[in-house]
Enzyme design. Sequence first.
Site, PDB file in Angstrom:
ATOM      1  N   ARG A 269     -26.645  24.318 -39.882  1.00 46.73           N
ATOM      2  CA  ARG A 269     -26.945  24.779 -41.471  1.00 46.73           C
ATOM      3  C   ARG A 269     -25.753  25.310 -42.173  1.00 46.73           C
ATOM      4  O   ARG A 269     -25.846  24.744 -43.352  1.00 46.73           O
ATOM      5  CB  ARG A 269     -28.131  25.683 -41.120  1.00 46.73           C
ATOM      6  CG  ARG A 269     -29.095  25.075 -40.523  1.00 46.73           C
ATOM      7  CD  ARG A 269     -30.137  26.025 -40.162  1.00 46.73           C
ATOM      8  NE  ARG A 269     -30.551  26.770 -41.189  1.00 46.73           N
ATOM      9  CZ  ARG A 269     -31.140  28.027 -41.106  1.00 46.73           C
ATOM     10  NH1 ARG A 269     -31.360  28.688 -39.902  1.00 46.73           N
ATOM     11  NH2 ARG A 269     -31.225  28.986 -41.993  1.00 46.73           N
TER      12      ARG A 269
ATOM     13  N   SER B  23     -35.685  30.420 -36.892  1.00 44.51           N
ATOM     14  CA  SER B  23     -34.494  31.171 -36.550  1.00 44.51           C
ATOM     15  C   SER B  23     -34.974  32.636 -36.316  1.00 44.51           C
ATOM     16  O   SER B  23     -34.668  33.214 -35.125  1.00 44.51           O
ATOM     17  CB  SER B  23     -33.239  31.028 -37.605  1.00 44.51           C
ATOM     18  OG  SER B  23     -32.373  31.972 -37.123  1.00 44.51           O
TER      19      SER B  23
ATOM     20  N   ASP C 283     -31.093  28.243 -31.594  1.00 46.61           N
ATOM     21  CA  ASP C 283     -30.608  28.872 -32.681  1.00 46.61           C
ATOM     22  C   ASP C 283     -29.261  28.969 -33.276  1.00 46.61           C
ATOM     23  O   ASP C 283     -29.068  28.882 -34.341  1.00 46.61           O
ATOM     24  CB  ASP C 283     -31.591  30.343 -32.954  1.00 46.61           C
ATOM     25  CG  ASP C 283     -31.306  31.013 -34.035  1.00 46.61           C
ATOM     26  OD1 ASP C 283     -31.522  30.428 -35.052  1.00 46.61           O
ATOM     27  OD2 ASP C 283     -30.648  31.962 -34.001  1.00 46.61           O
TER      28      ASP C 283
ATOM     29  N   LYS D  67     -35.919  34.394 -32.413  1.00 52.01           N
ATOM     30  CA  LYS D  67     -35.374  35.499 -31.406  1.00 52.01           C
ATOM     31  C   LYS D  67     -36.271  36.705 -31.303  1.00 52.01           C
ATOM     32  O   LYS D  67     -36.202  37.161 -30.128  1.00 52.01           O
ATOM     33  CB  LYS D  67     -34.179  35.840 -32.512  1.00 52.01           C
ATOM     34  CG  LYS D  67     -33.007  34.946 -32.567  1.00 52.01           C
ATOM     35  CD  LYS D  67     -31.678  35.523 -33.133  1.00 52.01           C
ATOM     36  CE  LYS D  67     -31.986  35.505 -34.644  1.00 52.01           C
ATOM     37  NZ  LYS D  67     -31.694  34.409 -35.270  1.00 52.01           N
TER      38      LYS D  67
ATOM     39  N   HIS E 131     -36.506  43.504 -38.925  1.00 46.87           N
ATOM     40  CA  HIS E 131     -35.431  42.536 -39.088  1.00 46.87           C
ATOM     41  C   HIS E 131     -35.699  42.398 -40.627  1.00 46.87           C
ATOM     42  O   HIS E 131     -36.586  42.551 -41.366  1.00 46.87           O
ATOM     43  CB  HIS E 131     -36.077  40.897 -38.697  1.00 46.87           C
ATOM     44  CG  HIS E 131     -35.160  40.045 -39.527  1.00 46.87           C
ATOM     45  ND1 HIS E 131     -33.924  39.786 -38.965  1.00 46.87           N
ATOM     46  CD2 HIS E 131     -35.184  39.081 -40.615  1.00 46.87           C
ATOM     47  CE1 HIS E 131     -33.377  38.753 -39.643  1.00 46.87           C
ATOM     48  NE2 HIS E 131     -34.043  38.552 -40.479  1.00 46.87           N
TER      49      HIS E 131
END
Length: 430
Positions: free
Chosen positions: A127, A142, A120, A146, A41
Amino acid sequence: MAIRWKGLNRQETACLTEAMVKSGEVLTWPESWKGKMVDKHSSGGVGDKISLVLVPILACCGVKIPMVSGRGLGYTGGTLDKLESIPGVKVSFDTKDLKETVGKVGCCVVGPTDSFVPADKLLYGIRDVTDTVKSNGLIASSIVSKKAAEGVDFLILDVKCGKAALYKDQGEAEELARLMVDISNGFNIDTTALITRMDHPIGLAIGNSLEIVEALRCLRWNCPVCGDLNTCIQCRGCKDIKELMYELGGRLLCKAGVTKTMKESRGMMEGTIRSGEAMERFRKLIVAQGATEDTAKRLCDPSTDFWMGLPKAKQITDLQLQQEGYVHDIDAQKCGKASWKLGAGRTKTDDILQFGVGLELQVCLGDKIRKGDVWVKVHHDSDTIPAEVLSLLEKAIVVKDQELTTLHRSRVIKVIPPDSSNTCATRSSL
């Protein structure tokens, strides 16, 4: 909003993350894949096409990558948008198709589904419109929710800091990285974070189709411009991408037990490029996600022009330098905003992207340049380059008389390994 103002401690963040994971499906995988499920990520960046190069290479090395990625918003590009610039490619999969693709190809790069961490999607929408994005507890929950729902064993986090990053300050970036490492390990995901520089664009291309082309160049071993000398400007851009890619992927291969050292990992990854396996895996990936065999062949055949299968901008304009000297700075944020304003990014979530627009840098940091040299090619669909884009680009490059002596060889600033002593007391029961 209360969380944004007051923050969450580690225990609260872990509890929120687990609730988000349980709001939807959790992926399960064959027992024989245990210990081989990995993911990466990035916290976002300008010119960041690392996943497009890394995913097929890792799949060739024997691990599985069920990557659930994101779209761009504002000047930070999204991996899903870049993939969708390839005609026919889709990124909306249900979990059944996602699992079948991973089984068939060894990897996938898709977006969240309605049944996959739906909390999410709802929370992020709130947000985004309430200016509560920049909250460590909300960011960590968040991202980690995932990855936990993906059912991966190992995770590498690329946390950016610098002018074009969410956090400009290294200390703030480290705080977020340590929180995500801690929470991820609480979900039995062996996680490492790299703090990396995001002051200058990654590689040379900024924009959707443009970044696909640069990613494909990274997957091709022999350069048609300079052979295998790796001296042309395109090769130098690919080198920047590959160096970070080897750092991220190398650690995942070591964690998964595929290799024992970073040197061995790099050799294995380079081998997949040299043999053509990585390019072939990319071809299989985009076909599995909707591209036709003809489109995939045009893109992935080393002897063809990559642009034959991609959307192009209507105009390409060269911007020349008005002075000579040495390149001291190429501001990633200004370049990213310029590409965004050309149409490569969104100002709101339902905007339609112009896939062919963006920037192609023609110089690298430290280069000696002359007055009149082209420093960037602007790909645009408008008749002329908008004035606000020209203004951003004029300020993006800094040229000085003296040589640049503080050129960093690596984007990696710091590596944050898992610290069992800081693992959350409450571990996931999933």
